[in-house]
Design a protein around this motif. Sequence first.
Motif, PDB file in Angstrom:
ATOM      1  N   SER A   6       0.855  -1.198   0.000  1.00  0.00           N
ATOM      2  CA  SER A   6       0.000   0.000   0.000  1.00  0.00           C
ATOM      3  C   SER A   6       0.885   1.239   0.000  1.00  0.00           C
ATOM      4  O   SER A   6       2.071   1.176   0.321  1.00  0.00           O
ATOM      5  N   VAL A  37       0.471   5.838   0.336  1.00  0.00           N
ATOM      6  CA  VAL A  37      -0.288   7.084   0.439  1.00  0.00           C
ATOM      7  C   VAL A  37       0.475   8.118  -0.375  1.00  0.00           C
ATOM      8  O   VAL A  37       1.671   8.328  -0.158  1.00  0.00           O
ATOM      9  N   ASP A  47      -4.178  10.143  -2.173  1.00  0.00           N
ATOM     10  CA  ASP A  47      -4.632   8.891  -2.757  1.00  0.00           C
ATOM     11  C   ASP A  47      -4.058   7.787  -1.880  1.00  0.00           C
ATOM     12  O   ASP A  47      -2.843   7.752  -1.641  1.00  0.00           O
ATOM     13  N   ILE A  48      -4.916   6.916  -1.385  1.00  0.00           N
ATOM     14  CA  ILE A  48      -4.481   5.770  -0.595  1.00  0.00           C
ATOM     15  C   ILE A  48      -4.720   4.541  -1.462  1.00  0.00           C
ATOM     16  O   ILE A  48      -5.862   4.231  -1.802  1.00  0.00           O
TER      17      ILE A  48
END
Length: 127
Positions: free
Chosen positions: A72, A74, A91-92
Amino acid sequence: MTDPIAAWHDYMHAPSADTLAALLAEDVVFHSPAVHMPQVGKAVTMKYLSAAAEVLGGDDFTYVGEWRADRSAVLEFTCTIGDAIKVDGVDIIGWDEDGRIVSFKVMIRPMKALNTVVPLMAAALAR
């Protein structure tokens, strides 16, 4: 596995439907700052992300920060809409073991920016 964040940056520099389709998993979930329910699936997520690239991805759109975990990231961005509306957002992004994006959440501030973006996104989605 291709780096999905590098591929996302490439997409934002030169948006194309084929590039976006290759980035997204079939069951990707999109979280909009303006829609209260998650949007599920590749087709609807492509619509939202394409509209966002159109509305926000102007000449001064830039990512100013990036924080990563194993699958993931950010990404903090800024841009200006019109002559005066400064948009700050994040935006994650989460991806699977194949490097395909499985979750995409957008947050925008301040409220004036969000209130400006919402009707522009609605118009882009309607096209």
